[in-house]
Write a protein that holds these residues in place. Structure first.
Motif, PDB file in Angstrom:
ATOM      1  N   PHE A  51       0.827  -1.200   0.000  1.00 53.09           N
ATOM      2  CA  PHE A  51       0.000   0.000   0.000  1.00 53.09           C
ATOM      3  C   PHE A  51       0.867   1.258   0.000  1.00 53.09           C
ATOM      4  CE2 PHE A  51      -3.516  -2.466   2.474  1.00 53.09           C
ATOM      5  CZ  PHE A  51      -3.825  -3.162   1.317  1.00 53.09           C
ATOM      6  N   CYS A  52       1.931   1.252   0.787  1.00 56.30           N
ATOM      7  CA  CYS A  52       2.818   2.410   0.845  1.00 56.30           C
ATOM      8  C   CYS A  52       3.529   2.628  -0.491  1.00 56.30           C
ATOM      9  CB  CYS A  52       3.833   2.254   1.973  1.00 56.30           C
ATOM     10  SG  CYS A  52       3.116   2.281   3.628  1.00 56.30           S
ATOM     11  N   ARG A  53       4.010   1.551  -1.071  1.00 54.24           N
ATOM     12  CA  ARG A  53       4.742   1.652  -2.350  1.00 54.24           C
ATOM     13  C   ARG A  53       3.821   2.114  -3.478  1.00 54.24           C
ATOM     14  NH1 ARG A  53       8.770  -1.778  -4.596  1.00 54.24           N
ATOM     15  NH2 ARG A  53       9.381  -0.945  -6.645  1.00 54.24           N
ATOM     16  N   LEU A  54       2.635   1.529  -3.567  1.00 55.32           N
ATOM     17  CA  LEU A  54       1.711   1.895  -4.639  1.00 55.32           C
ATOM     18  C   LEU A  54       1.241   3.335  -4.486  1.00 55.32           C
ATOM     19  CD1 LEU A  54      -0.344  -1.417  -4.891  1.00 55.32           C
ATOM     20  CD2 LEU A  54       1.249  -0.507  -6.603  1.00 55.32           C
ATOM     21  N   ASN A  55       0.998   3.756  -3.252  1.00 59.62           N
ATOM     22  CA  ASN A  55       0.599   5.138  -3.029  1.00 59.62           C
ATOM     23  C   ASN A  55       1.697   6.101  -3.474  1.00 59.62           C
ATOM     24  OD1 ASN A  55       0.978   7.446  -0.621  1.00 59.62           O
ATOM     25  ND2 ASN A  55      -1.054   7.384  -1.547  1.00 59.62           N
ATOM     26  N   ALA A  56       2.942   5.786  -3.136  1.00 57.93           N
ATOM     27  CA  ALA A  56       4.058   6.658  -3.511  1.00 57.93           C
ATOM     28  C   ALA A  56       4.254   6.710  -5.017  1.00 57.93           C
ATOM     29  CB  ALA A  56       5.339   6.187  -2.823  1.00 57.93           C
ATOM     30  N   ASP A  57       4.068   5.569  -5.677  1.00 62.94           N
ATOM     31  CA  ASP A  57       4.368   5.486  -7.111  1.00 62.94           C
ATOM     32  C   ASP A  57       3.223   5.963  -8.001  1.00 62.94           C
ATOM     33  OD1 ASP A  57       6.780   4.419  -6.370  1.00 62.94           O
ATOM     34  OD2 ASP A  57       6.314   2.363  -6.978  1.00 62.94           O
ATOM     35  N   HIS A  58       1.985   5.743  -7.571  1.00 70.52           N
ATOM     36  CA  HIS A  58       0.865   5.968  -8.490  1.00 70.52           C
ATOM     37  C   HIS A  58      -0.303   6.747  -7.884  1.00 70.52           C
ATOM     38  CE1 HIS A  58       2.814   3.249 -11.271  1.00 70.52           C
ATOM     39  NE2 HIS A  58       2.867   2.330 -10.335  1.00 70.52           N
ATOM     40  N   GLY A  59      -0.237   7.059  -6.588  1.00 72.10           N
ATOM     41  CA  GLY A  59      -1.337   7.777  -5.968  1.00 72.10           C
ATOM     42  C   GLY A  59      -1.295   9.261  -6.253  1.00 72.10           C
ATOM     43  N   ARG A  60      -2.447   9.906  -6.054  1.00 67.88           N
ATOM     44  CA  ARG A  60      -2.545  11.350  -6.216  1.00 67.88           C
ATOM     45  C   ARG A  60      -2.632  12.058  -4.861  1.00 67.88           C
ATOM     46  NH1 ARG A  60      -7.250  12.543 -10.087  1.00 67.88           N
ATOM     47  NH2 ARG A  60      -5.780  11.762 -11.628  1.00 67.88           N
ATOM     48  N   LEU A  61      -3.194  11.378  -3.859  1.00 68.08           N
ATOM     49  CA  LEU A  61      -3.329  11.928  -2.517  1.00 68.08           C
ATOM     50  C   LEU A  61      -2.188  11.440  -1.632  1.00 68.08           C
ATOM     51  CD1 LEU A  61      -7.157  11.431  -1.863  1.00 68.08           C
ATOM     52  CD2 LEU A  61      -6.002  13.400  -2.905  1.00 68.08           C
ATOM     53  N   SER A  62      -2.006  12.111  -0.513  1.00 67.34           N
ATOM     54  CA  SER A  62      -0.997  11.675   0.449  1.00 67.34           C
ATOM     55  C   SER A  62      -1.457  10.398   1.138  1.00 67.34           C
ATOM     56  CB  SER A  62      -0.761  12.760   1.495  1.00 67.34           C
ATOM     57  OG  SER A  62      -1.902  12.888   2.340  1.00 67.34           O
ATOM     58  N   LEU A  63      -0.506   9.686   1.721  1.00 65.10           N
ATOM     59  CA  LEU A  63      -0.833   8.470   2.461  1.00 65.10           C
ATOM     60  C   LEU A  63      -1.743   8.803   3.647  1.00 65.10           C
ATOM     61  CD1 LEU A  63      -0.275   5.418   2.492  1.00 65.10           C
ATOM     62  CD2 LEU A  63       1.708   5.887   3.944  1.00 65.10           C
ATOM     63  N   ALA A  64      -1.503   9.938   4.287  1.00 62.77           N
ATOM     64  CA  ALA A  64      -2.343  10.341   5.420  1.00 62.77           C
ATOM     65  C   ALA A  64      -3.797  10.530   4.979  1.00 62.77           C
ATOM     66  CB  ALA A  64      -1.802  11.624   6.041  1.00 62.77           C
ATOM     67  N   GLU A  65      -4.013  11.131   3.816  1.00 69.45           N
ATOM     68  CA  GLU A  65      -5.380  11.323   3.316  1.00 69.45           C
ATOM     69  C   GLU A  65      -6.031   9.987   2.976  1.00 69.45           C
ATOM     70  OE1 GLU A  65      -5.538  15.434   0.878  1.00 69.45           O
ATOM     71  OE2 GLU A  65      -3.863  14.133   0.299  1.00 69.45           O
ATOM     72  N   VAL A  66      -5.265   9.082   2.433  1.00 69.93           N
ATOM     73  CA  VAL A  66      -5.805   7.774   2.054  1.00 69.93           C
ATOM     74  C   VAL A  66      -6.201   6.964   3.284  1.00 69.93           C
ATOM     75  CG1 VAL A  66      -5.149   5.546   1.048  1.00 69.93           C
ATOM     76  CG2 VAL A  66      -4.629   7.669  -0.174  1.00 69.93           C
ATOM     77  N   LEU A  67      -5.411   7.047   4.347  1.00 67.46           N
ATOM     78  CA  LEU A  67      -5.666   6.239   5.539  1.00 67.46           C
ATOM     79  C   LEU A  67      -6.663   6.874   6.503  1.00 67.46           C
ATOM     80  CD1 LEU A  67      -2.050   5.019   6.394  1.00 67.46           C
ATOM     81  CD2 LEU A  67      -3.850   3.773   5.183  1.00 67.46           C
ATOM     82  N   ALA A  68      -6.982   8.145   6.316  1.00 73.15           N
ATOM     83  CA  ALA A  68      -7.841   8.854   7.262  1.00 73.15           C
ATOM     84  C   ALA A  68      -9.200   8.173   7.479  1.00 73.15           C
ATOM     85  CB  ALA A  68      -8.027  10.307   6.817  1.00 73.15           C
ATOM     86  N   PRO A  69      -9.899   7.697   6.442  1.00 72.00           N
ATOM     87  CA  PRO A  69     -11.196   7.064   6.705  1.00 72.00           C
ATOM     88  C   PRO A  69     -11.085   5.816   7.570  1.00 72.00           C
ATOM     89  CG  PRO A  69     -11.015   7.671   4.395  1.00 72.00           C
ATOM     90  CD  PRO A  69      -9.659   7.836   4.982  1.00 72.00           C
ATOM     91  N   ALA A  70     -10.098   4.977   7.317  1.00 70.71           N
ATOM     92  CA  ALA A  70      -9.939   3.760   8.117  1.00 70.71           C
ATOM     93  C   ALA A  70      -9.572   4.112   9.560  1.00 70.71           C
ATOM     94  CB  ALA A  70      -8.876   2.858   7.502  1.00 70.71           C
ATOM     95  N   ILE A  71      -8.755   5.126   9.746  1.00 69.40           N
ATOM     96  CA  ILE A  71      -8.413   5.555  11.106  1.00 69.40           C
ATOM     97  C   ILE A  71      -9.681   5.991  11.844  1.00 69.40           C
ATOM     98  CG2 ILE A  71      -7.199   7.315  12.451  1.00 69.40           C
ATOM     99  CD1 ILE A  71      -5.022   7.279  10.238  1.00 69.40           C
ATOM    100  N   HIS A  72     -10.516   6.766  11.165  1.00 71.27           N
ATOM    101  CA  HIS A  72     -11.770   7.230  11.777  1.00 71.27           C
ATOM    102  C   HIS A  72     -12.647   6.054  12.200  1.00 71.27           C
ATOM    103  CE1 HIS A  72     -15.627   9.264  12.273  1.00 71.27           C
ATOM    104  NE2 HIS A  72     -16.134   8.382  11.422  1.00 71.27           N
ATOM    105  N   TYR A  73     -12.879   5.119  11.289  1.00 72.14           N
ATOM    106  CA  TYR A  73     -13.780   4.003  11.594  1.00 72.14           C
ATOM    107  C   TYR A  73     -13.170   3.026  12.597  1.00 72.14           C
ATOM    108  CZ  TYR A  73     -17.313   5.322   8.162  1.00 72.14           C
ATOM    109  OH  TYR A  73     -18.310   5.972   7.487  1.00 72.14           O
TER     110      TYR A  73
END
Length: 523
Positions: free
Chosen positions: A120-142
């Motif tokens: 997840f970290c590698r794919l986010n760095a290579d191909h994501g548009r949002l930061s890792l923090a933004e991507v993980l925020a919903p799961a952290i909330h729930y």
């Protein structure tokens, strides 16, 4: 066309983006991420991590993943292998010396290192548009606030709870019992882990206090895992493997996943005129069951971390020779003996965005609650992927230090005329290759749309017999018994599927399996 006087689902149609997955909260989060400016990868990762909170018996950050990704503006598909390895000190000889003849299904010996978080970290760095923090925020909330337990999840949780041991019971039971429908499940320890990953990337998981919790917990349980094993866990990009069936290309992830089994099964079935048969009659189910027996026998021989004979397994000659072993009038008793001369629980999410980036991602801890163990401080559930090894000496999939086991989880994609048309996946452990083949033949031989192809009844041949869902007519079941199958009523729904059809008109068509709690959502 769906019969609107009967229960069923309509496909979900949209133009900007769609997610299809097995829990509605994860689908909603994925669409939220798309609308917030994220791409399909951001949305798939956000939904996938949340699925570990919504369906903890199926998956979690102690597990593995595989992905197929079509990048925007091109039709090439890349793969990513996010499966972890056995600890370096694992020894098949030592396990055999303890009297074991096969890998344990549960317990610390079955625990391989978690590969999904690195992926997840590698794919986010290579191909994501949002930061890792933004991507993980919903799961952290729930994880912090809690998720109401859904009906299918509650059913599976109650069935799998008996495997939980030690600290896992503290984290995954409520007052010592599996939670009921509507009860709130919280995972504050995992929320803290995800916050650390959001701040520090993969180091927040594979180094420091989280890593120490993982390894110390495994060592206390008798494991041979080390901090070096964890720190060296790293996924890799891969090239998909493929075959063509009735004008459509099926793309699969290469070994150590079992995707090659689906390709071989389709190649075997191509020797029969399935389209002339009743899609839900005995002859079609019989041919599928016989092809599965032979394809799975090949899987058990060849699929491993390094599948040296993959070219043989996927050759046209091999498929033709195996197809010739099938008797349309009688079930085979021993596929291993017949083919000798020829051969000498999981979540899935798919997302497509407005730029037509397509992600097919599957993420699992293997059996329900994996090994049945969890880390003492943060409550990370350990997978039991080591059970995918064999203890047969000299076998390519023999257990060994630093090796990846044969994996059941397989993402899929379809392409036609050089254009990627459909990311899809089928959950269900060993069923998955059979599920891929059935989905493709439902589409190509019988003209079903993706939702109808998913809804259709399923059967699956196992060591115990041919398991058949209740959707089959009694006369079909009787006819299969007359063909020599040991027919068994399926004790649970067989698999679960999700798909998105990318029409050349620009319309996206999402389909989601009613066997699960989830849905397709678009905008």
């Amino acid at each position: 066309m769906r019969d609107f006087q009967r229960p069923g689902r309509s496909p979900v149609l949209a133009t900007n983006g769609i997610c299809a997955t097995s829990h509605p909260l994860a689908a909603k989060v994925a669409v939220d991420v798309l609308q917030a400016g994220g791409n399909a990868l951001d949305a798939a990762l956000a939904g996938a991590v949340l699925l570990g909170i919504c369906e903890p018996q199926m998956t979690g950050i102690g597990g593995d993943c595989f992905a197929l990704i079509k990048l925007p503006g091109q039709e090439d598909v890349i793969g990513f292998n996010g499966s972890g390895r056995a600890p370096a000190a694992l020894s098949a000889d030592a396990l055999r010396a303890r009297g074991l003849t096969e890998m344990p299904l549960h317990g610390v010996d079955a625990v391989t290192l978690p590969g999904a978080m690195d992926a997840f970290c590698r794919l986010n760095a290579d191909h994501g548009r949002l930061s890792l923090a933004e991507v993980l925020a919903p799961a952290i909330h729930y994880a912090e606030e809690g998720v109401p337990v859904a009906p299918r999840v509650a059913r599976d949780w109650a069935e799998d709870a008996s495997v939980l041991q030690g600290d896992a019971r503290r984290f995954y039971l409520l007052d010592g019992q599996a939670p009921r429908v509507g009860q709130i499940f919280r995972a504050p320890g995992q929320a803290e882990v995800l916050r650390r990953v959001a701040r520090a990337g993969r180091a927040g998981f594979y180094e420091g206090e989280v890593a120490e919790d993982l390894v110390a917990s495994l060592r206390a349980l008798g494991g041979c895992h080390s901090l070096d094993d964890l720190a060296s866990t790293q996924g890799s990009y891969t090239a998909p493997i493929a075959t063509t069936y009735r004008g459509v290309d099926l793309l699969e992830h290469p070994p150590n996943g079992q995707g090659a089994t689906a390709l071989l099964m389709l190649k075997i079935l191509s020797h029969f005129d399935l389209a002339s048969l009743d899609p839900f009659g005995a002859p079609r189910a019989h041919l599928e069951a016989e092809a599965a027996k032979l394809a799975y026998d090949a899987r058990n021989r060849f699929i491993a971390d390094r599948a040296a004979r993959l070219d043989h397994m996927l050759s046209d000659q091999t498929a033709a020779q195996l197809a010739a072993l099938i008797d349309p009038r009688r079930a085979m008793d021993n596929p291993t003996r017949l083919s000798e001369a020829v051969h000498k629980d999981t979540v899935y999410i798919t997302v497509v965005d407005r730029d037509r980036m397509a992600v097919s991602l599957i993420y699992s801890i293997f059996w329900g609650f994996g090994s049945g163990l969890a880390s003492a401080r943060f409550g990370i559930n350990f997978q039991n992927r080591g059970a995918g090894f064999t203890l047969q000496p000299g076998h390519p999939n023999e257990a060994g230090g630093g090796k990846r086991p044969m994996h059941t989880i397989i993402p899929g994609m379809l392409a036609e005329g050089g254009r990627v048309t459909m990311p899809f996946g089928v959950m269900g452990g060993a069923y998955q290759p059979c599920g891929h083949a059935r989905f493709v033949t439902n589409l190509r031989d019988f003209g079903l749309d993706p939702q109808a192809a998913i809804d259709a009844p399923r059967c699956f041949t196992t060591v115990e017999g041919l398991r058949i869902e209740r959707g089959y007519a009694p006369e079909t079941v009787a006819a299969l018994a007359d063909l020599g199958h040991q027919v068994l009523e399926a004790d649970e729904p067989i698999g679960g599927a999700q798909a998105i059809h990318m029409h050349d008109t620009g319309v996206l068509e999402g389909a989601s399996d009613p066997r699960k709690d989830g849905c397709a959502l678009g905008y």
